[in-house]
Design a protein around this motif. Structure first.
Motif, PDB file in Angstrom:
ATOM      1  N   ASN A  67       0.231  -1.424  -0.348  1.00  0.00           N
ATOM      2  CA  ASN A  67      -0.144   0.014   0.183  1.00  0.00           C
ATOM      3  C   ASN A  67       0.556   1.016  -0.521  1.00  0.00           C
ATOM      4  N   GLY A  70       2.138   2.023  -3.387  1.00  0.00           N
ATOM      5  CA  GLY A  70       1.435   2.241  -4.748  1.00  0.00           C
ATOM      6  C   GLY A  70       0.538   1.101  -5.191  1.00  0.00           C
ATOM      7  N   ASP A  73      -4.247  -0.807  -2.921  1.00  0.00           N
ATOM      8  CA  ASP A  73      -4.959   0.417  -1.433  1.00  0.00           C
ATOM      9  C   ASP A  73      -5.736  -0.795  -0.727  1.00  0.00           C
ATOM     10  N   ARG A  75      -8.524   0.051   2.301  1.00  0.00           N
ATOM     11  CA  ARG A  75     -10.009   0.528   2.172  1.00  0.00           C
ATOM     12  C   ARG A  75     -10.677   0.013   2.783  1.00  0.00           C
ATOM     13  N   ALA A  80      -7.854  -5.477   0.958  1.00  0.00           N
ATOM     14  CA  ALA A  80      -7.326  -4.730   0.653  1.00  0.00           C
ATOM     15  C   ALA A  80      -7.508  -4.920  -1.296  1.00  0.00           C
ATOM     16  N   HIS A  83      -4.219  -2.593  -6.990  1.00  0.00           N
ATOM     17  CA  HIS A  83      -4.580  -0.978  -7.028  1.00  0.00           C
ATOM     18  C   HIS A  83      -4.728  -0.656  -8.652  1.00  0.00           C
TER      19      HIS A  83
END
Length: 227
Positions: A67, A70, A73, A75, A80, A83
């Motif tokens: 995360n 990058g 993501d 949330r 997870a 991305h």
């Protein structure tokens, strides 16, 4: 389950030496960059732990690091997810790649020895065979190895490190367009090898810039076709 949708053999085997959290991170990153875990995929800790043969703790640590880097993501209240890059993100990355790779090609033309050029030839032939056999994943891997070798031949450690970081992300994008590019990248690689062997720094720079720009344009074309 995680295994659904994953090609057979894509879940990497974790070798024991080295910190477990680092090996789990690298295993998950490999699955993401090769798109075995595609953009938007929900990543469930328990499933990942089961398939990698580890506890949930190193998986949780790896997801947190992914995360930060990058690739994933996190949330709130959802979990997870791999991305999903925007077209603008891709354009910025591929533009930077062009700058770094063009300079690497110039330096490779100045510094490469016969053994290095022979290795470029070998990797190019490997990629050409992969394309001929419609082995897209193998072609993408060979392309990454070819560019890594050019960076190595450049002889600049800082440039090599920066380019390698960008190159891993580029592999993620390249995996989505490799089939569209077909044999063309490999004929471009052949021209680049010839320029490096001739120690033609200007031509090597020009060829690499054009080569990487082709990938960038192809990515944008693919995105617009799917809109």
């Amino acid at each position: 389950m995680l295994s659904e949708g994953l090609p057979q053999g894509t879940v990497p085997k974790l070798e024991r030496p080295g910190p477990l959290r680092e090996r789990v991170y690298e295993a998950l990153l490999e699955l993401i960059t090769t798109r075995a875990l595609p953009p938007g995929r929900h990543l469930v800790e328990s499933e990942l732990a089961e398939h990698l043969g580890v506890s949930r703790q190193p998986v949780r640590e790896a997801l947190q690091r992914l995360n930060t880097d990058g690739w994933v993501d996190l949330r709130p209240a959802q979990g997870a997810f791999v991305h999903e890059a925007t077209e603008e993100e891709a354009d910025q990355l591929l533009t930077v790649r062009t700058l770094l790779e063009a300079e690497a090609a110039r330096l490779a033309a100045a510094n490469a020895d016969a053994a290095g050029i022979a290795e470029l030839e070998r990797l190019c032939a490997q990629g050409e065979r992969a394309v001929a056999n419609d082995a897209v994943d193998d072609a993408v891997a060979a392309d990454a190895a070819f560019h890594a070798k050019v960076r190595e031949l450049a002889g600049n450690a800082v440039l090599a490190e920066l380019s390698a970081q960008v190159g891993r992300r580029v592999r993620w994008y390249h995996a989505s367009v490799a089939g569209q590019r077909g044999r063309k990248p490999w004929s471009e690689h052949r021209e680049l090898i010839a320029a490096i062997a001739a120690r033609d720094e200007e031509r090597a720079t020009t060829l690499m810039r054009a080569h990487t720009e082709h990938t960038r344009r192809t990515y944008h074309e693919r995105v617009r076709e799917t809109e």
